[in-house]
Design an enzyme around this catalytic site. Structure first.
Site, PDB file in Angstrom:
ATOM      1  N   LYS A  13       0.655  -1.369   0.162  1.00  0.00           N
ATOM      2  CA  LYS A  13      -0.195   0.069   0.105  1.00  0.00           C
ATOM      3  C   LYS A  13       0.781   1.332  -0.028  1.00  0.00           C
ATOM      4  O   LYS A  13       0.568   2.299  -0.846  1.00  0.00           O
ATOM      5  CB  LYS A  13      -0.794   0.083   1.037  1.00  0.00           C
ATOM      6  CG  LYS A  13      -2.025  -1.024   1.138  1.00  0.00           C
ATOM      7  CD  LYS A  13      -3.114  -0.930   2.203  1.00  0.00           C
ATOM      8  CE  LYS A  13      -2.322  -0.953   3.611  1.00  0.00           C
ATOM      9  NZ  LYS A  13      -1.667  -2.213   3.965  1.00  0.00           N
ATOM     10  N   ARG A  88      -9.174   1.357   9.420  1.00  0.00           N
ATOM     11  CA  ARG A  88      -8.787   0.075   9.606  1.00  0.00           C
ATOM     12  C   ARG A  88      -9.813  -0.859  10.514  1.00  0.00           C
ATOM     13  O   ARG A  88      -9.457  -1.963  10.788  1.00  0.00           O
ATOM     14  CB  ARG A  88      -7.318   0.162  10.661  1.00  0.00           C
ATOM     15  CG  ARG A  88      -6.149  -0.615   9.765  1.00  0.00           C
ATOM     16  CD  ARG A  88      -5.224  -0.172  10.608  1.00  0.00           C
ATOM     17  NE  ARG A  88      -3.834  -1.075  10.658  1.00  0.00           N
ATOM     18  CZ  ARG A  88      -3.030  -0.471   9.482  1.00  0.00           C
ATOM     19  NH1 ARG A  88      -2.955   0.488   8.929  1.00  0.00           N
ATOM     20  NH2 ARG A  88      -1.826  -1.273   9.437  1.00  0.00           N
ATOM     21  N   ARG A 127      11.463  -7.277   4.850  1.00  0.00           N
ATOM     22  CA  ARG A 127      11.618  -5.668   5.242  1.00  0.00           C
ATOM     23  C   ARG A 127      12.087  -5.538   6.350  1.00  0.00           C
ATOM     24  O   ARG A 127      13.151  -4.583   6.753  1.00  0.00           O
ATOM     25  CB  ARG A 127      10.163  -5.269   5.094  1.00  0.00           C
ATOM     26  CG  ARG A 127      10.397  -3.575   5.401  1.00  0.00           C
ATOM     27  CD  ARG A 127       8.806  -3.152   5.043  1.00  0.00           C
ATOM     28  NE  ARG A 127       7.948  -3.249   6.248  1.00  0.00           N
ATOM     29  CZ  ARG A 127       6.578  -3.109   5.946  1.00  0.00           C
ATOM     30  NH1 ARG A 127       5.862  -2.442   5.105  1.00  0.00           N
ATOM     31  NH2 ARG A 127       5.934  -3.400   7.210  1.00  0.00           N
ATOM     32  N   ARG A 133      12.169  -2.307  11.158  1.00  0.00           N
ATOM     33  CA  ARG A 133      10.994  -1.800  11.830  1.00  0.00           C
ATOM     34  C   ARG A 133      10.579  -2.655  12.974  1.00  0.00           C
ATOM     35  O   ARG A 133      10.683  -3.934  13.083  1.00  0.00           O
ATOM     36  CB  ARG A 133       9.970  -1.860  10.897  1.00  0.00           C
ATOM     37  CG  ARG A 133       9.358  -0.336  10.520  1.00  0.00           C
ATOM     38  CD  ARG A 133       8.357  -0.494   9.267  1.00  0.00           C
ATOM     39  NE  ARG A 133       6.842  -1.039  10.073  1.00  0.00           N
ATOM     40  CZ  ARG A 133       5.768  -0.951   9.176  1.00  0.00           C
ATOM     41  NH1 ARG A 133       5.726  -0.194   8.149  1.00  0.00           N
ATOM     42  NH2 ARG A 133       4.744  -1.336   9.772  1.00  0.00           N
ATOM     43  N   ARG A 144      -0.305  -8.628  13.493  1.00  0.00           N
ATOM     44  CA  ARG A 144      -0.930  -7.706  12.330  1.00  0.00           C
ATOM     45  C   ARG A 144      -1.826  -8.299  11.359  1.00  0.00           C
ATOM     46  O   ARG A 144      -2.900  -7.803  11.083  1.00  0.00           O
ATOM     47  CB  ARG A 144       0.215  -6.665  11.994  1.00  0.00           C
ATOM     48  CG  ARG A 144       0.875  -5.970  12.812  1.00  0.00           C
ATOM     49  CD  ARG A 144       2.120  -5.543  12.515  1.00  0.00           C
ATOM     50  NE  ARG A 144       2.322  -4.996  11.340  1.00  0.00           N
ATOM     51  CZ  ARG A 144       3.589  -5.046  10.304  1.00  0.00           C
ATOM     52  NH1 ARG A 144       4.667  -5.648  10.851  1.00  0.00           N
ATOM     53  NH2 ARG A 144       3.763  -4.543   9.304  1.00  0.00           N
TER      54      ARG A 144
HETATM   55  P1  ADP Z   1       1.256  -2.189   7.971  1.00  0.00           P
HETATM   56  O1  ADP Z   1       0.031  -1.925   6.967  1.00  0.00           O
HETATM   57  O2  ADP Z   1       2.406  -2.834   7.392  1.00  0.00           O
HETATM   58  O3  ADP Z   1       0.917  -3.145   9.265  1.00  0.00           O
HETATM   59  P2  ADP Z   1       1.066   0.671   8.863  1.00  0.00           P
HETATM   60  O4  ADP Z   1       2.612   1.447   8.590  1.00  0.00           O
HETATM   61  O5  ADP Z   1       0.185   0.717   8.153  1.00  0.00           O
HETATM   62  O6  ADP Z   1       1.735  -0.792   8.596  1.00  0.00           O
HETATM   63  O7  ADP Z   1       0.834   0.438  10.357  1.00  0.00           O
HETATM   64  C1  ADP Z   1       1.796   0.134  11.513  1.00  0.00           C
HETATM   65  C2  ADP Z   1       0.936   0.396  12.759  1.00  0.00           C
HETATM   66  O8  ADP Z   1       0.541   1.669  13.102  1.00  0.00           O
HETATM   67  C3  ADP Z   1      -0.248  -0.587  13.094  1.00  0.00           C
HETATM   68  O9  ADP Z   1       0.275  -2.009  13.279  1.00  0.00           O
HETATM   69  C4  ADP Z   1      -0.811   0.172  14.211  1.00  0.00           C
HETATM   70  O10 ADP Z   1      -0.236   0.062  15.325  1.00  0.00           O
HETATM   71  C5  ADP Z   1      -0.850   1.489  13.778  1.00  0.00           C
HETATM   72  N1  ADP Z   1      -1.714   2.143  12.977  1.00  0.00           N
HETATM   73  C6  ADP Z   1      -1.597   2.671  11.708  1.00  0.00           C
HETATM   74  N2  ADP Z   1      -2.994   2.964  11.153  1.00  0.00           N
HETATM   75  C7  ADP Z   1      -3.831   2.967  12.311  1.00  0.00           C
HETATM   76  C8  ADP Z   1      -5.133   3.042  12.311  1.00  0.00           C
HETATM   77  N3  ADP Z   1      -5.795   3.405  11.168  1.00  0.00           N
HETATM   78  N4  ADP Z   1      -5.689   2.636  13.465  1.00  0.00           N
HETATM   79  C9  ADP Z   1      -4.828   2.082  14.391  1.00  0.00           C
HETATM   80  N5  ADP Z   1      -3.818   1.777  14.417  1.00  0.00           N
HETATM   81  C10 ADP Z   1      -2.943   2.312  13.334  1.00  0.00           C
END
Ligand code: ADP
Length: 191
Positions: A13, A88, A127, A133, A144
């Protein structure tokens, strides 16, 4: 263009959002990136979010929704936006509707990048080695993906019911996936 990019962690994404952002001249808004910047900067928001992120859990809706509301109130979203990582879960989707209603705008499309779970796990582990990360360890990745399946995947039905969902195969070459996304977006605006 006002769009949401949906898809499991590791589906690409972020990469695709950056490309679409450039192509359509709208900002890509990644909640994960905003949270990571705040964690890196040691802000209050970062301190609130960090534990959840490291555990692969969702940051509480109250925190996330307020952050997105603030971001969507900025001037650069006038021509549209691409949301990556938000909403989400169903409550965030309802909250987003309220925010967009207040702004007097509507979503054009929800682009779901579909990806095989084994493939995304391998990508995320790869990654982890490159970017280090904190949430790319095997246990956290598994969590996740579970959170995605439980909380986020139901959004596809929600948006499909509103006629907004377009599914795009997220597997294969990055350029090919971009072409599929662009074709999907362009077919929306052609009468
Ligand atoms: P990925 O899609 O690879 O898990 P992201 O960078 O989108 O990585 O998100 C990393 C973390 O940030 C998530 O696991 C969560 O803890 C937090 N996060 C991101 N977006 C949201 C959201 N919309 N609501 C709650 N937590 C979020």
């Amino acid at each position: 263009m006002r769009a949401i990019l949906l898809g499991p962690p590791g589906a690409g994404k972020g990469t695709q959002a950056a490309r679409l952002s450039e192509r359509y001249g709208v900002p890509a808004i990644s909640t994960g990136d905003i949270f990571r910047a705040n964690v890196g900067g040691g802000t209050g928001l970062g301190l609130q979010a960090k534990e959840y992120m490291n555990a692969g859990a969702l940051v509480p809706d109250s925190i996330t929704n307020a952050m997105v509301k603030d971001r969507l109130s900025q001037d650069d979203v006038g021509n549209g936006f691409l949301l990556d990582g938000y909403p989400r879960n169903p409550d965030q989707a309802v909250e987003l509707d309220l925010m967009l209603g207040d702004l007097g705008v509507k979503l054009d499309v929800v682009l779901e990048l579909t990806a095989d779970f084994d493939e995304v796990t391998q990508r995320l582990l790869g990654r982890a080695l490159k970017e280090g990360r904190a949430d790319d360890t095997e246990d956290v990745i598994r969590h996740r993906l579970e959170v995605y399946a439980e909380s986020t995947a139901p959004l596809t039905a929600f948006y499909e019911g509103r006629g907004l969902l377009v599914q795009i195969d997220g597997m294969g070459e990055i350029d090919d996936v971009t072409e599929r996304l662009v074709a999907a977006v362009n077919s929306l605006s052609t009468p």
